[in-house]
Design a protein around this motif. Structure first.
Motif, short mmCIF file in Angstrom:
data_model
loop_
_atom_site.label_atom_id
_atom_site.label_comp_id
_atom_site.label_asym_id
_atom_site.label_seq_id
_atom_site.Cartn_x
_atom_site.Cartn_y
_atom_site.Cartn_z
N ILE A 17 0.83 -1.20 0.00
CA ILE A 17 0.00 0.00 0.00
C ILE A 17 0.87 1.25 0.00
O ILE A 17 0.60 2.21 -0.73
N GLU A 18 1.95 1.25 0.79
CA GLU A 18 2.86 2.40 0.82
C GLU A 18 3.52 2.62 -0.54
O GLU A 18 3.69 3.76 -0.99
N GLU A 19 3.89 1.54 -1.21
CA GLU A 19 4.50 1.67 -2.54
C GLU A 19 3.50 2.23 -3.55
O GLU A 19 3.85 3.08 -4.37
N LEU A 20 2.25 1.76 -3.51
CA LEU A 20 1.22 2.30 -4.41
C LEU A 20 0.98 3.79 -4.13
O LEU A 20 0.84 4.58 -5.07
N ALA A 21 0.94 4.16 -2.86
CA ALA A 21 0.74 5.57 -2.50
C ALA A 21 1.92 6.41 -2.96
O ALA A 21 1.75 7.52 -3.47
N ARG A 22 3.14 5.89 -2.81
CA ARG A 22 4.34 6.63 -3.25
C ARG A 22 4.28 6.86 -4.76
O ARG A 22 4.54 7.96 -5.24
N ARG A 23 3.93 5.84 -5.52
CA ARG A 23 3.85 5.98 -6.98
C ARG A 23 2.73 6.92 -7.40
O ARG A 23 2.87 7.66 -8.37
N ALA A 24 1.60 6.88 -6.70
CA ALA A 24 0.48 7.75 -7.03
C ALA A 24 0.80 9.21 -6.74
O ALA A 24 0.31 10.11 -7.43
N ASN A 25 1.61 9.47 -5.73
CA ASN A 25 1.93 10.84 -5.32
C ASN A 25 3.21 11.37 -5.95
O ASN A 25 3.63 12.48 -5.64
N GLU A 26 3.84 10.60 -6.82
CA GLU A 26 5.06 11.05 -7.48
C GLU A 26 4.80 12.29 -8.32
O GLU A 26 3.74 12.42 -8.95
N GLN A 27 5.74 13.19 -8.31
CA GLN A 27 5.63 14.40 -9.13
C GLN A 27 5.87 14.01 -10.59
O GLN A 27 6.76 13.22 -10.89
N PRO A 28 5.09 14.55 -11.52
CA PRO A 28 5.33 14.24 -12.92
C PRO A 28 6.69 14.79 -13.36
O PRO A 28 7.14 15.83 -12.90
N THR A 29 7.33 14.05 -14.23
CA THR A 29 8.64 14.44 -14.72
C THR A 29 8.48 15.40 -15.89
O THR A 29 7.76 15.11 -16.84
N ASN A 30 9.14 16.54 -15.80
CA ASN A 30 9.14 17.48 -16.93
C ASN A 30 10.06 16.97 -18.01
O ASN A 30 11.03 16.26 -17.74
#
Length: 113
Positions: A17-30
């Motif tokens: 769950i923590e890994e999914l949350a980390r990936r969902a909250n990642e900043q988009p890469t410019n």
């Protein structure tokens, strides 16, 4: 998360769950200003001379300076993608005539008589 990513049973529910949350909250890469394939130090496996006769190993690094590059996947069909580094001290860009030269023109010094 480290270890074998294919064996998810090794991780607890909380870790997943923590890994999914980390990936969902990642900043988009410019999109980077410069791609690694524009650099003279970037040599693909098949651009080597002489060309290798075997398949490319997973450990091959196309950067002759040995930098660990990041990869930006395409988001759409005709989107840009490739390897990049936000900052690279060894960057040596190839001259592309279709792009304007980013360096400002230096005016000629007037001659003294």
């Amino acid at each position: 998360m480290s270890g074998d990513a294919w064996n998810l049973r090794e991780y607890s529910t909380q870790q997943l769950i923590e890994e999914l949350a980390r990936r969902a909250n990642e900043q988009p890469t410019n999109k980077p200003e410069h791609w690694c394939h524009e650099c003279t130090h970037f040599v693909t496996w098949y651009d080597q001379h002489p060309m290798p006769r075997k398949e490319c190993p997973d450990t091959y690094n196309p950067c002759t300076k040995g930098h660990a590059m990041k990869f930006l996947p395409p988001e759409d069909y005709d989107d840009e993608y490739g390897f990049y580094l936000p900052v690279c001290v060894d960057r040596d860009l190839q001259h592309d005539p279709s792009r304007p030269d980013p360096r400002p023109a230096v005016p000629a010094r007037p001659r003294r008589r």
